[in-house]
Scaffold this active site. Sequence first.
Site, PDB file in Angstrom:
ATOM      1  N   TYR A 175      84.065   0.534  68.000  1.00  0.00           N
ATOM      2  CA  TYR A 175      82.553   0.389  68.124  1.00  0.00           C
ATOM      3  C   TYR A 175      81.984  -1.005  68.144  1.00  0.00           C
ATOM      4  O   TYR A 175      82.786  -1.966  67.846  1.00  0.00           O
ATOM      5  CB  TYR A 175      81.808   1.058  66.674  1.00  0.00           C
ATOM      6  CG  TYR A 175      82.448   0.764  65.380  1.00  0.00           C
ATOM      7  CD1 TYR A 175      82.843  -0.491  65.101  1.00  0.00           C
ATOM      8  CD2 TYR A 175      82.139   1.764  64.411  1.00  0.00           C
ATOM      9  CE1 TYR A 175      83.191  -0.822  63.725  1.00  0.00           C
ATOM     10  CE2 TYR A 175      82.640   1.593  63.010  1.00  0.00           C
ATOM     11  CZ  TYR A 175      83.077   0.291  62.692  1.00  0.00           C
ATOM     12  OH  TYR A 175      83.435   0.103  61.255  1.00  0.00           O
ATOM     13  N   GLU A 176      80.909  -1.263  68.331  1.00  0.00           N
ATOM     14  CA  GLU A 176      80.287  -2.360  68.606  1.00  0.00           C
ATOM     15  C   GLU A 176      80.749  -3.174  69.990  1.00  0.00           C
ATOM     16  O   GLU A 176      80.898  -4.367  69.974  1.00  0.00           O
ATOM     17  CB  GLU A 176      80.093  -3.395  67.355  1.00  0.00           C
ATOM     18  CG  GLU A 176      79.758  -2.961  66.028  1.00  0.00           C
ATOM     19  CD  GLU A 176      78.269  -2.255  66.096  1.00  0.00           C
ATOM     20  OE1 GLU A 176      77.481  -2.712  67.083  1.00  0.00           O
ATOM     21  OE2 GLU A 176      77.988  -1.280  65.460  1.00  0.00           O
ATOM     22  N   GLY A 177      81.199  -2.380  70.848  1.00  0.00           N
ATOM     23  CA  GLY A 177      81.816  -2.908  72.000  1.00  0.00           C
ATOM     24  C   GLY A 177      83.156  -2.905  71.808  1.00  0.00           C
ATOM     25  O   GLY A 177      83.982  -3.539  70.912  1.00  0.00           O
ATOM     26  N   GLN A 179      85.240  -6.611  74.611  1.00  0.00           N
ATOM     27  CA  GLN A 179      85.041  -8.054  73.848  1.00  0.00           C
ATOM     28  C   GLN A 179      85.835  -8.994  74.853  1.00  0.00           C
ATOM     29  O   GLN A 179      85.512 -10.259  75.114  1.00  0.00           O
ATOM     30  CB  GLN A 179      85.817  -7.951  72.571  1.00  0.00           C
ATOM     31  CG  GLN A 179      85.018  -7.313  71.738  1.00  0.00           C
ATOM     32  CD  GLN A 179      83.495  -7.573  71.475  1.00  0.00           C
ATOM     33  OE1 GLN A 179      83.075  -8.529  71.414  1.00  0.00           O
ATOM     34  NE2 GLN A 179      82.811  -6.207  71.496  1.00  0.00           N
ATOM     35  N   ARG A 189      79.040  -7.409  65.368  1.00  0.00           N
ATOM     36  CA  ARG A 189      80.557  -7.703  65.829  1.00  0.00           C
ATOM     37  C   ARG A 189      81.249  -8.820  64.892  1.00  0.00           C
ATOM     38  O   ARG A 189      82.401  -8.699  64.556  1.00  0.00           O
ATOM     39  CB  ARG A 189      80.228  -8.258  67.221  1.00  0.00           C
ATOM     40  CG  ARG A 189      80.078  -7.138  68.174  1.00  0.00           C
ATOM     41  CD  ARG A 189      79.841  -7.846  69.809  1.00  0.00           C
ATOM     42  NE  ARG A 189      79.638  -6.465  70.472  1.00  0.00           N
ATOM     43  CZ  ARG A 189      79.158  -6.771  71.839  1.00  0.00           C
ATOM     44  NH1 ARG A 189      78.900  -8.150  72.244  1.00  0.00           N
ATOM     45  NH2 ARG A 189      79.139  -5.789  72.550  1.00  0.00           N
TER      46      ARG A 189
END
Length: 567
Positions: A425-427, A432, A294
């Site tokens: 991506y990555e949340g 977030q 992230r």
Amino acid sequence: MTFRSPVSEYEFLLSHILDFDQIAATERFAEASDDMVSAILTEAGKMCDEVMVPLQRPGDLNPARLENGVVRTSPGFAEGWKAIAEGGWLGMSALQEQGGMGLPMTLTSAVNEMMSGACLSLQLAPLMNQGQIEALEHHASDTLKALYLPKLISGEWSATMNLTEPQAGSDVGALSSKAVSNGDGTYAISGQKIYISWGDNDFTGNVCHLVLARLPDGGAGTKGISLFLVPKFLPDENGEAGPANSLKVVSLEHKLGLHGSPTCVMQYDGATGWLVGEEHGGMAAMFTMMNNARLGVGAQGVGVAEAAYQKALAYALERKQGKTPSGVIADHADVRRMLMEMKADVFAARAILLACAHAIDMATATEEPLCKARAAFLTPIAKAFGTDVGIRVSETGVQVHGGMGFIEETGAAQFCRDVRVSAIYEGTNGIQAMDLVARKMMDGGDMANRLMDEIEEQAERARPVYPNMAEAVWQACESLREATDWLVAQEDLQNRFAGAVPYLRAFARVLGGHYHLAAAMADQGGAREKLARFYIKRMLPEHAGLLQHAQEGVEGVMALTLEELAH
């Protein structure tokens, strides 16, 4: 391509804004002297400019492809990977005893940003190695560490993370991949994973997959998931890549951008894997890699924003149209506005990114709970704001180019296409923001208020020099504090979630004002003071509307029924 790594920007931020000396004063990072930092940034910048920049357009025009089950990468990417690996950039923050440099994450983040601006498609590959290295350092057995870490750090082997499945995207707990013990310390992994960045390549000796799967006795949801290391080739008795494992690349995704980065659909059919961490503790281990990623993805957003700004500026300084003092469009007021907004936002996002990395380093060096909490709080802001800025600045770059920005040959549109996925991506950035207003405020807003105290204290110090700018930042921070108190008081999390995204953006806007004010104090009468005035007078006021939105609660969001939404 006009990109040049902004080494001087990092040096300014580290020296005058973020107090890098605090990191260097710790025992863990005592070797990170000013001379070393300068040498690291300079050498990394040189590698990015000379090796990676020339790969940007070829990677887009000659995408990675799958031929007879083998991924063929874009021209020059093998040589680019070799340069990254030989420079030691894969293991910058890895432990020295395993072959890494043991340097602060702050420096790694700066180098990642430079690589992202130079060629984002290729930069995704080292980011995967960095994340897996950290996950293995924290959670793997000594045997796995001894075998895999040196090869991941050297770049002999590459890495991936396998979370997503067709039916399990952000809801990772819905995954269906299975793991069954083989009775010899290994496990048979079966299932399909999608969206696997750099799931295969033709330039490393092995590809090491971290795969989430569920053991037979694993309960439902995320608490029943375990993490496994599943290599493409099984290591032989000498630790070298041996026979092929029971896994394959089914296909490559056809994407909007990042064409040079192969995004794979992976199939595991009883593939041999090794447990990483505890049984049913896979999410805790994977989150180590995800949090690393992230921060790295935030750096990708900032890096692409920097590259898009540089390209737009170069075009605006050459394009002649209309009547201006210089004869070029950079002297049109609206074009200048766009360039100023781009430059000001890049600075704000970069400062937030490095502040987050700084907090991670202090947490690593001191293990102080407050440092850990600070790093955790800043991570979703750094990821979401960094990528939002990447998208917004690259889109503005197209606008600066006018019609030529819509033409692929100029390369301006590629930045938009490449960076767009970074908010997903990555949340996703929505996730977030939800994390920020929920999990990161389980302390009753303590860390948020600590950060706001720092912002107001600096505003007071700046008040004798810049009374108007200092007052604007102080007042914005007070509005942010009131909104934070409102959010913390909401027992129904839906009221928080409905305004989570505007709240995160407002927090980032205020942090941006804070860092711009600090830059003005360090460069009184200079260009940074002028840029700070622009940001604080013209961009910081956005916080007011964002905070109003954040405090409206869920009722208005859900006002239309599903049927009414469809008509």
